[in-house]
Design a protein around this motif. Structure first.
Motif, PDB file in Angstrom:
ATOM      1  N   UNK A 155     -38.166   4.463  20.310  1.00 48.73           N
ATOM      2  CA  UNK A 155     -37.259   4.129  21.299  1.00 48.73           C
ATOM      3  C   UNK A 155     -35.894   4.340  20.863  1.00 48.73           C
ATOM      4  N   UNK A 156     -35.872   3.908  19.653  1.00 52.52           N
ATOM      5  CA  UNK A 156     -34.422   3.660  18.799  1.00 52.52           C
ATOM      6  C   UNK A 156     -33.931   4.640  17.752  1.00 52.52           C
ATOM      7  N   UNK A 157     -34.870   5.480  17.494  1.00 49.42           N
ATOM      8  CA  UNK A 157     -34.441   6.299  16.350  1.00 49.42           C
ATOM      9  C   UNK A 157     -34.104   7.686  17.079  1.00 49.42           C
ATOM     10  N   UNK A 158     -33.207   8.522  16.667  1.00 42.09           N
ATOM     11  CA  UNK A 158     -32.867   9.850  17.074  1.00 42.09           C
ATOM     12  C   UNK A 158     -33.105  11.017  15.893  1.00 42.09           C
ATOM     13  N   UNK A 159     -34.316  10.732  15.556  1.00 38.94           N
ATOM     14  CA  UNK A 159     -34.859  11.704  14.555  1.00 38.94           C
ATOM     15  C   UNK A 159     -36.329  12.167  15.108  1.00 38.94           C
ATOM     16  N   UNK A 160     -36.881  13.131  14.523  1.00 38.02           N
ATOM     17  CA  UNK A 160     -38.204  13.395  14.682  1.00 38.02           C
ATOM     18  C   UNK A 160     -39.159  12.488  13.983  1.00 38.02           C
ATOM     19  N   UNK A 161     -40.348  12.090  14.714  1.00 32.24           N
ATOM     20  CA  UNK A 161     -41.307  11.007  13.968  1.00 32.24           C
ATOM     21  C   UNK A 161     -42.646  11.578  14.161  1.00 32.24           C
ATOM     22  N   UNK A 162     -43.124  11.554  12.842  1.00 30.21           N
ATOM     23  CA  UNK A 162     -44.460  11.894  12.883  1.00 30.21           C
ATOM     24  C   UNK A 162     -45.318  10.791  12.835  1.00 30.21           C
ATOM     25  N   UNK A 163     -46.093  10.726  13.724  1.00 27.84           N
ATOM     26  CA  UNK A 163     -46.894   9.366  13.791  1.00 27.84           C
ATOM     27  C   UNK A 163     -48.569   9.975  13.192  1.00 27.84           C
ATOM     28  N   UNK A 164     -48.964   9.138  12.219  1.00 33.43           N
ATOM     29  CA  UNK A 164     -50.099   9.557  11.852  1.00 33.43           C
ATOM     30  C   UNK A 164     -51.431   8.340  12.029  1.00 33.43           C
ATOM     31  N   UNK A 165     -52.623   8.807  12.521  1.00 35.30           N
ATOM     32  CA  UNK A 165     -53.503   7.872  12.648  1.00 35.30           C
ATOM     33  C   UNK A 165     -54.205   7.699  11.137  1.00 35.30           C
ATOM     34  N   UNK A 166     -55.278   6.761  11.285  1.00 36.87           N
ATOM     35  CA  UNK A 166     -55.977   6.621   9.962  1.00 36.87           C
ATOM     36  C   UNK A 166     -56.921   7.752   9.785  1.00 36.87           C
ATOM     37  N   UNK A 167     -57.175   7.739   8.554  1.00 34.64           N
ATOM     38  CA  UNK A 167     -58.372   8.836   8.262  1.00 34.64           C
ATOM     39  C   UNK A 167     -57.929   9.857   7.300  1.00 34.64           C
ATOM     40  N   UNK A 168     -58.500  10.567   6.810  1.00 32.81           N
ATOM     41  CA  UNK A 168     -58.113  11.848   5.805  1.00 32.81           C
ATOM     42  C   UNK A 168     -57.116  12.817   6.536  1.00 32.81           C
ATOM     43  N   UNK A 169     -56.420  13.196   5.512  1.00 35.23           N
ATOM     44  CA  UNK A 169     -55.358  14.174   5.679  1.00 35.23           C
ATOM     45  C   UNK A 169     -56.018  15.602   5.938  1.00 35.23           C
ATOM     46  N   UNK A 282     -51.021   6.089  21.752  1.00 35.20           N
ATOM     47  CA  UNK A 282     -52.114   4.943  21.441  1.00 35.20           C
ATOM     48  C   UNK A 282     -53.620   5.648  21.513  1.00 35.20           C
ATOM     49  N   UNK A 283     -53.903   6.581  22.209  1.00 31.36           N
ATOM     50  CA  UNK A 283     -55.122   7.276  22.215  1.00 31.36           C
ATOM     51  C   UNK A 283     -55.450   8.192  21.462  1.00 31.36           C
ATOM     52  N   UNK A 284     -54.409   8.694  20.562  1.00 30.08           N
ATOM     53  CA  UNK A 284     -54.704  10.136  19.834  1.00 30.08           C
ATOM     54  C   UNK A 284     -55.359   9.695  18.679  1.00 30.08           C
ATOM     55  N   UNK A 285     -55.943  10.543  18.274  1.00 27.32           N
ATOM     56  CA  UNK A 285     -56.834  10.619  16.793  1.00 27.32           C
ATOM     57  C   UNK A 285     -56.316  11.647  15.898  1.00 27.32           C
ATOM     58  N   UNK A 286     -55.349  12.502  16.320  1.00 32.81           N
ATOM     59  CA  UNK A 286     -54.508  13.206  15.463  1.00 32.81           C
ATOM     60  C   UNK A 286     -53.332  12.737  15.268  1.00 32.81           C
ATOM     61  N   UNK A 287     -52.535  13.567  14.215  1.00 35.24           N
ATOM     62  CA  UNK A 287     -51.144  13.217  14.299  1.00 35.24           C
ATOM     63  C   UNK A 287     -50.149  13.717  15.594  1.00 35.24           C
ATOM     64  N   UNK A 288     -49.328  13.020  15.932  1.00 31.79           N
ATOM     65  CA  UNK A 288     -48.362  13.222  16.786  1.00 31.79           C
ATOM     66  C   UNK A 288     -46.911  13.395  16.432  1.00 31.79           C
ATOM     67  N   UNK A 289     -46.186  14.566  16.626  1.00 31.60           N
ATOM     68  CA  UNK A 289     -44.800  14.463  16.331  1.00 31.60           C
ATOM     69  C   UNK A 289     -44.047  14.494  17.416  1.00 31.60           C
ATOM     70  N   UNK A 290     -43.244  13.533  17.397  1.00 32.34           N
ATOM     71  CA  UNK A 290     -42.413  13.175  18.472  1.00 32.34           C
ATOM     72  C   UNK A 290     -41.013  13.602  18.107  1.00 32.34           C
ATOM     73  N   UNK A 291     -40.656  14.489  18.990  1.00 29.81           N
ATOM     74  CA  UNK A 291     -39.327  15.437  18.950  1.00 29.81           C
ATOM     75  C   UNK A 291     -38.169  14.427  19.484  1.00 29.81           C
ATOM     76  N   UNK A 292     -37.039  14.497  19.046  1.00 29.29           N
ATOM     77  CA  UNK A 292     -35.869  13.879  19.618  1.00 29.29           C
ATOM     78  C   UNK A 292     -34.768  14.798  20.051  1.00 29.29           C
TER      79      UNK A 292
END
Length: 292
Positions: A155-169, A282-292
């Motif tokens: 909500x507060x950042x103004x940069x792209x954010x890569x959210x990664x789940x647990x598990x291998x790369x 919440x439900x993604x099992x793969x990384x999600x890149x959130x664009x700003x």
């Protein structure tokens, strides 16, 4: 939405004691190499985030006993703060060593006191991409829970954010962008097309909605934009509930990373875009890149 990927700046990776930190390290190293950007690991010491509420015993203690108890509690706070700092330093050292193994020549580390969200906002001006885990150490066992820190950061950042789940790369070979034809989404396609982060990566574009002439036209524009930039691109229009439809497409097509726009600012757009973004995270099992 500004084109943050074309800016100079660092890849900032937020690590903690959770089981997500290894994934954060690996994806941050991948992004640092793809963007040719410096990699910085940050650990935030928040000495109040896990502290149990101190019982209020002042009414049942004599003055001398109360003063002694307060001194002991103060000593415990200092000990906890020192332990948290030392644990954080060890985490940063481990993250740096892992990044060097991943091929990063000179990753940097920083330790800050305060809250995670405030610290990241303070560092934002130097950040090109933020990488963080889906949940932090306090929510490690809550499989369906989205860490409150992550939601606030989005909500507060103004940069792209890569959210990664647990598990291998896994180095992404296929990415998918949720597209609705809006001005913000079109900027997202343009960012995706020219970002070195996705060089050589196949791009899928998905519109969730009716198969109308307007949606077909929007999809054709998105695919043409990606192909002109040298990407292999394909797309689909799917009817259904947004979150379930996108997850199903990602699973059926072997998507390695999802790209989405973040929370809107008007109340209506916040309700629509914000709730969808949160559900996807919440439900993604793969990384999600959130664009700003």
């Amino acid at each position: 939405m500004s084109d943050q990927f074309s800016m100079s700046g660092q890849v900032l990776a937020a690590i903690d004691g959770s089981s997500f930190s290894e994934s954060v390290c690996d994806y941050a190293a991948w992004a640092s190499q793809a963007l040719n950007a410096p990699l910085v690991f940050v650990h935030v010491v928040d000495n109040h985030s896990q502290a149990p509420e101190d019982p209020n015993l002042s009414g049942s203690l004599r003055l001398g006993a109360r003063e002694k108890l307060m001194e002991e509690l103060s000593d415990l706070d200092e000990q906890r703060a020192r332990i948290n700092r030392e644990q954080g330093k060890l985490m940063l050292e481990a993250a740096k060593a892992r990044a060097i193994e991943d091929g990063i020549a000179d990753p940097a580390t920083r330790q800050r006191n305060g809250t995670l969200v405030e610290t990241l906002v303070e560092l934002e001006s130097d950040v090109r991409l933020l990488v963080m885990g889906k949940r932090g150490e306090t929510a490690d066992q809550a499989s369906g829970h989205l860490g409150s820190n992550l939601e606030r950061v989005v909500r507060e950042m103004h940069r792209p954010i890569l959210m990664v789940p647990r598990g291998g790369f896994k180095a992404p070979a296929k990415v998918m962008m949720a597209f609705d034809g809006s001005k913000t989404a079109r900027k997202g396609i343009e960012m995706l097309a020219k970002s070195p982060l996705f060089s050589g990566i196949a791009c899928h574009v998905v519109i969730v909605g009716a198969d109308t002439g307007e949606n077909s036209s929007q999809l054709e524009w998105a695919l043409a934009t990606l192909r002109e930039a040298g990407h292999e691109a394909e797309g689909a229009i799917r009817a259904g509930e947004v979150e379930a439809t996108l997850h199903a497409y990602a699973k059926d097509n072997g998507i390695d990373m999802m790209v989405m726009g973040a929370y809107g600012h008007s109340r209506i757009r916040h309700l629509l875009v914000g709730s969808t973004t949160t559900d996807m995270l919440r439900k993604s099992t793969i990384p999600v890149l959130i664009l700003r």
